[in-house]
Design a protein around this motif. Sequence first.
Motif, PDB file in Angstrom:
ATOM      1  N   HIS A 192     -10.405  32.858 -17.380  1.00 52.72           N
ATOM      2  CA  HIS A 192     -10.941  32.169 -16.200  1.00 52.72           C
ATOM      3  C   HIS A 192     -11.549  33.260 -15.292  1.00 52.72           C
ATOM      4  N   ILE A 243     -11.587  33.844 -12.185  1.00 56.90           N
ATOM      5  CA  ILE A 243     -10.677  34.395 -11.157  1.00 56.90           C
ATOM      6  C   ILE A 243      -9.650  35.326 -11.812  1.00 56.90           C
ATOM      7  N   GLU A 244      -9.154  34.900 -12.982  1.00 60.15           N
ATOM      8  CA  GLU A 244      -8.192  35.751 -13.701  1.00 60.15           C
ATOM      9  C   GLU A 244      -8.854  37.061 -14.124  1.00 60.15           C
ATOM     10  N   ALA A 297      -9.241  39.261 -11.076  1.00 68.37           N
ATOM     11  CA  ALA A 297      -7.944  39.828 -10.705  1.00 68.37           C
ATOM     12  C   ALA A 297      -7.550  40.937 -11.683  1.00 68.37           C
ATOM     13  N   LEU A 348      -9.540  44.069 -10.993  1.00 70.33           N
ATOM     14  CA  LEU A 348      -9.093  44.692  -9.737  1.00 70.33           C
ATOM     15  C   LEU A 348      -7.760  45.424  -9.929  1.00 70.33           C
ATOM     16  N   PHE A 349      -6.838  44.806 -10.667  1.00 67.28           N
ATOM     17  CA  PHE A 349      -5.524  45.431 -10.799  1.00 67.28           C
ATOM     18  C   PHE A 349      -5.535  46.585 -11.806  1.00 67.28           C
ATOM     19  N   MET A 375       1.170  42.582 -10.820  1.00 66.38           N
ATOM     20  CA  MET A 375       0.118  41.588 -10.589  1.00 66.38           C
ATOM     21  C   MET A 375      -0.732  41.364 -11.841  1.00 66.38           C
ATOM     22  N   LEU A 426       1.289  39.081 -14.003  1.00 66.48           N
ATOM     23  CA  LEU A 426       1.283  37.690 -13.528  1.00 66.48           C
ATOM     24  C   LEU A 426      -0.096  37.047 -13.711  1.00 66.48           C
ATOM     25  N   ALA A 427      -1.154  37.837 -13.535  1.00 72.54           N
ATOM     26  CA  ALA A 427      -2.508  37.279 -13.632  1.00 72.54           C
ATOM     27  C   ALA A 427      -2.905  37.024 -15.081  1.00 72.54           C
ATOM     28  N   THR A 428      -2.475  37.914 -15.998  1.00 73.43           N
ATOM     29  CA  THR A 428      -2.904  37.756 -17.403  1.00 73.43           C
ATOM     30  C   THR A 428      -1.692  37.664 -18.330  1.00 73.43           C
TER      31      THR A 428
END
Lengths: 69, 319
Positions: free
Chosen positions: B51, B53-54, B57, B60-61, B116, B119-121
């Motif tokens: 996705h 947004i995923e 994220a 970014l992380f 993070m 949690l995101a992926t």
Amino acid sequence: MPLAREHELHRRRSGRNIGVGLLLVAFILLVFGLTIAKVERGGTIEAFDHTYRPGLAVRHEELQQGEER
Amino acid sequence: MSDIRANASDVAAGAAEPGFGDFVALLKPRVMSLVVFTALVGMLAAPVALHPIEALAAILFIALGAGASGALNMWWDADIDAVMRRTATRPIPAGRIAPGEALGLGMALSGIAVVMLGLATNWAAAGLLAFTIFFYAVIYTMWLKRWTPQNIVIGGAAGAFPPVIGWMAATGGLAIEPLLMFLVIFMWTPPHFWALALFVKNDYDRAEVPMLTVTHGRRATRAHILVYSAALAPVAVGAAFTGIGGPLYLALAVVLNLLLLRGAWRIWRRDETAAAADGWRVEKRFFRFTLSYLFLHFGAILAEAALRPLAVWPVALWS
């Protein structure tokens, strides 16, 4: 008279504080966006709700059918 | 209140106040930009789409994890940064940020980035990010950088992980394609930096960091550039025949690797007298070329990923 006295330190650190503030806001927005993305994609969301979770219920039915046979 | 008083007295004593930019500089933003690019290519080349947004994220992380390892590197290397001209103005040796602050920031951001990303992926990608931070900060910075002249090779491995993390973030697993992307960056790093070491007078010896040009001499460094380039070329071209490749990538890789080998051969054939006579022209050109080399290879992987849904190439010809 203002409630909080403005110290010289606050002015000196304002750039840093604004930067950290903006980062925190961006982080909150990102986590919110991630939550929406994950909920949107769906899948079974299971949590304890005083009854069998859907996954467990299916398994229970299968076991019962097996015993009946 | 006591904090304000303590800080006010610091200012009176003339202590420098770190700005937001100093903390950003601690994260090595230029290195982060390369990490963002290669991780993005690894993620977009993967057969599974995240996705948006995923994906945002995750990038970014991963970048934040790279920044955190940069802060830990600057914390540990503050003593040698202080004696080298290139690094003396970094926030810690310049006295703008205390070493403890850099350590705290590096550790905190490492934790945030790994948790993070998990949690995101997924936790496989997060685990690899944690290992990459550990590898760069502990294995490379603390252990091997000051011990072996092969430090560039080992440091290159840390820089080669981001596309693998990007791939794992999308797929949750490993495959031959991310390993090839890893190998391309891993084997590209030594010739790139050793070419730089041949024409830049740095003061690593003053900082007692063993560099190949100093420990084994410039002749051996030239031979190393040729050997690593020869090892890199088949890997880079071979990637064309995997899921991330295609005719466009193949054509580009063949041309770029022939140019790479020609440049490395020229560097190997030259002696110091000839190099000094023309101001290290061949070495400088090779260094600039290697920058484009990596960018174009990963750009071609990205282009192939973009072309795949359009089915430009016949499947039977390229699958």
